[in-house]
Enzyme design. Structure first.
Site, PDB file in Angstrom:
ATOM      1  N   GLY A 185       0.808  -1.226   0.000  1.00  0.00           N
ATOM      2  CA  GLY A 185       0.000   0.000   0.000  1.00  0.00           C
ATOM      3  C   GLY A 185       0.831   1.261   0.000  1.00  0.00           C
ATOM      4  O   GLY A 185       0.299   2.350   0.259  1.00  0.00           O
ATOM      5  N   SER A 225      -5.847  -0.928   3.544  1.00  0.00           N
ATOM      6  CA  SER A 225      -4.747  -0.051   3.109  1.00  0.00           C
ATOM      7  C   SER A 225      -5.047   0.557   1.760  1.00  0.00           C
ATOM      8  O   SER A 225      -5.830   0.043   0.983  1.00  0.00           O
ATOM      9  CB  SER A 225      -3.412  -0.792   2.968  1.00  0.00           C
ATOM     10  OG  SER A 225      -3.340  -1.945   3.689  1.00  0.00           O
ATOM     11  N   CYS A 226      -4.332   1.635   1.488  1.00  0.00           N
ATOM     12  CA  CYS A 226      -4.361   2.318   0.212  1.00  0.00           C
ATOM     13  C   CYS A 226      -3.995   1.353  -0.907  1.00  0.00           C
ATOM     14  O   CYS A 226      -3.080   0.583  -0.709  1.00  0.00           O
ATOM     15  CB  CYS A 226      -3.294   3.408   0.242  1.00  0.00           C
ATOM     16  SG  CYS A 226      -3.927   5.003  -0.065  1.00  0.00           S
ATOM     17  N   PRO A 227      -4.580   1.330  -2.021  1.00  0.00           N
ATOM     18  CA  PRO A 227      -5.715   2.133  -2.497  1.00  0.00           C
ATOM     19  C   PRO A 227      -7.010   1.310  -2.488  1.00  0.00           C
ATOM     20  O   PRO A 227      -7.905   1.568  -3.276  1.00  0.00           O
ATOM     21  CB  PRO A 227      -5.298   2.404  -3.942  1.00  0.00           C
ATOM     22  CG  PRO A 227      -4.655   1.099  -4.371  1.00  0.00           C
ATOM     23  CD  PRO A 227      -4.031   0.500  -3.115  1.00  0.00           C
TER      24      PRO A 227
END
Lengths: 368, 67
Positions: A285, B8-10
Site C-alpha cells: 500500500g 490499506s491504500c488504495p
C-alpha cells in the site's frame, strides 16, 4: 478545471515534491553521499549497520533523516487529529514483503525516492530501475483489480501506535548521547553525512509535508494506471524536476550512464530489483517512504514493515545480495552489480510475492 | 453501504471504483476510517461525476456519493 482550482487541489503535493528535492540537494551539499540526499532503503540499511545487525563496514550510521521523517509524520498526524493506532493487517506477510522490497532496492542501489534523485542527477543507469519499478507496479495493479488485499487493520491501544516513533526517539538519544554504543563507518557511504541537526530538521520537514500531502513514489504511478489520478505523480515529478534544476545550478548534473555515484550498470538486475520493490510496494500500500509516514501515524502494520525492511538490509549484506557500484580499478572501468546470490534472492523474492498475492485474493464465492 | 475501514491504500477507492462500475448507482454510501481514504474516494467520485458529502462520526466517516 481552472488554474486556481488546479493549484488548490495539487499545490500541496507539488510543494512537498519541491521541499523533498531541495532538502535532498542541501543534504548532499552538506555531506550526504552524491545523489543520496535521501534514500530510505540505504538509510535503513545504514541504521541496521550502526546497530550491528550486519557488518558491512562502509554502510553504518544512524541516519537522523529516518528518525525525523517518522517523528515529523507523527507530529503532523497528531496536529491534524489523524494519528490512529491501528494494526492487524497481515503483519507477518508485511514483514516478509518489506524484507524483499529492501533486497530489491539494495540490488538496484536505492529506494524509489533515491531512484528519482539519481535520475535528477542525470544518472541514466537509473532508467533501468524506473522501468523495472513501473513494471512491478503494473503487476501489482493487475492483482489490485482482481481484489488483492492484505486485510483489515483494527483499532488497537494508543501505545501500539507510539511504539515505533518511540524506537526512533531512542535511536536519536543513542546517536546524540551514547554514540560509543554504535558502529560508524570510517569510509564509504556510511561515513558521508550532513550534520546531525541538519539531517534531523530535513527529515522532520519531509515527514510533516509527506504526511499532509500523502506523497508516495509507488502511489504516484499506481494511481495513474488504476484510477487515472495524477495527483501523487505530480509529487514524483516535482522531486525529479527540482533535483534536476538544483543539480544544473550547482554544477552537479552529469547526464551519463558511466561512473555515476553509488550506482551500477548491470541493467537487467537493476530492472528486476526495482520490479521486486515496485510490486512489493503495491502489496504493502505504499513505497518505503510512505511506510515511514504511516508508521509515524500510528500504524503498527507499517512499523512491522519497516522492521522487516531493516532486517532485509541485514540479510542483504550478511549474504552478499546487495549491488556493488561500478568502479575504476587500476585505471580499468569495472561494472558492478549484484552477485549470483543476489540474483537468486530477487528471483526467490518474486516467488514469495506471488505466494503472498495469490493467498490474499478473494475466494471465488466472495469475488462474485 | 461499502465498508472500507482498516483497509490499506488504495483498496478503499478500488472498492468504490468497482461499485460505481457495476451499474452506476445514483447514490452510494461508503464507510471509511482514514482521512486519506476520504480524500481519495472524494477525488475519484468527483472525477466520475458524483457529488460527495462527508459526515464524521467519532473516528469514522460516512461518505454519501450522489449523481
Amino acid at each position: 478545471m481552472n488554474k486556481q482550482n488546479w493549484l488548490r487541489e495539487h499545490g500541496l503535493i507539488l510543494l512537498t515534491g519541491v521541499v523533498v528535492g531541495i532538502a535532498a540537494l542541501a543534504l548532499t551539499a552538506l555531506g550526504n553521499p552524491k545523489n543520496m540526499g535521501f534514500c530510505i532503503a540505504c538509510f535503513e540499511r545504514d541504521i541496521a549497520g550502526a546497530l550491528g545487525f550486519h557488518s558491512a563496514a562502509k554502510v553504518q550510521y544512524i541516519r537522523p533523516e529516518i528518525i525525523g521523517i517518522v517523528l515529523g509524520a507523527m507530529v503532523a498526524a497528531l496536529a491534524a487529529k489523524e494519528f490512529k493506532a491501528k494494526a492487524g493487517s497481515s503483519p507477518a506477510c508485511r514483514f516478509v514483503v518489506g524484507l524483499f522490497v529492501m533486497i530489491g532496492a539494495l540490488v538496484f542501489l536505492g529506494c524509489p525516492l533515491r531512484m528519482v534523485i539519481r535520475l535528477g542527477g542525470g544518472d541514466l543507469t537509473a532508467v533501468a530501475g524506473l522501468l523495472g519499478f513501473l513494471a512491478g507496479i503494473l503487476v501489482g495493479v493487475v492483482f489490485l483489480k482482481k481484489g488483492f488485499s492484505l486485510g483489515r487493520a483494527y483499532p488497537v491501544p494508543t501505545g501500539e501506535g507510539f511504539m515505533f516513533p518511540g524506537v526512533m526517539a531512542v535511536l536519536l538519544v543513542l546517536l546524540a548521547v551514547f554514540p560509543a554504543l554504535l558502529k560508524f563507518s570510517e569510509e564509504g557511504p556510511g561515513s558521508m553525512h550532513a550534520p546531525l541537526a541538519v539531517s534531523l530538521i530535513a527529515g522532520l520537514a519531509v515527514g510533516v509535508m509527506a504526511q499532509r500531502s500523502r506523497l508516495c513514489m509507488a502511489g504516484g504511478l499506481r494511481d495513474v494506471f488504476l484510477l487515472r489520478d495524477f495527483n501523487l505523480l505530480l509529487g514524483f515529478l516535482a522531486i525529479w524536476i527540482t533535483v534536476t534544476i538544483g543539480n544544473l545550478i550547482l554544477g552537479n548534473y552529469n547526464l551519463s550512464a558511466v561512473s555515476q555515484p553509488i550506482a551500477h550498470s548491470q541493467y537487467l538486475w537493476s530492472f528486476l530489483g526495482m520490479a521486486l520493490a515496485g510490486w512489493g510496494s503495491i502489496l504493502l500500500g505504499g513505497c518505503p517512504l510512505r511506510q515511514l509516514i504511516l508508521a509515524g501515524e500510528g500504524s503498527g502494520d507499517a512499523a512491522v514493515t519497516v522492521l522487516g525492511m531493516i532486517v532485509g538490509a541485514a540479510v542483504a549484506h550478511n549474504f552478499g545480495l546487495a549491488g556493488n557500484a561500478d568502479s575504476v580499478v587500476d585505471g580499468v572501468y569495472k561494472v558492478g552489480g549484484t552477485s549470483p546470490a543476489g540474483m537468486a534472492a530477487v528471483v526467490f523474492g518474486f516467488l514469495v510475492l506471488l505466494a503472498v498475492t495469490v493467498t490474499h485474493l478473494p475466494r471465488k464465492e466472495a469475488a462474485q | 453501504m461499502i465498508d472500507t475501514r482498516g483497509l490499506s491504500c488504495p483498496i478503499p477507492v478500488v472498492m468504490v471504483q468497482k461499485a460505481l462500475k457495476n451499474g452506476a448507482p445514483a447514490s452510494l454510501e461508503v464507510l471509511a476510517d482514514a482521512q486519506v481514504a476520504v480524500e481519495n474516494i472524494t477525488r475519484f467520485a468527483r472525477s466520475q461525476g458524483y457529488q460527495v458529502a462527508v459526515a464524521e462520526d467519532g473516528s469514522d466517516f460516512t461518505l454519501t456519493l450522489t449523481k
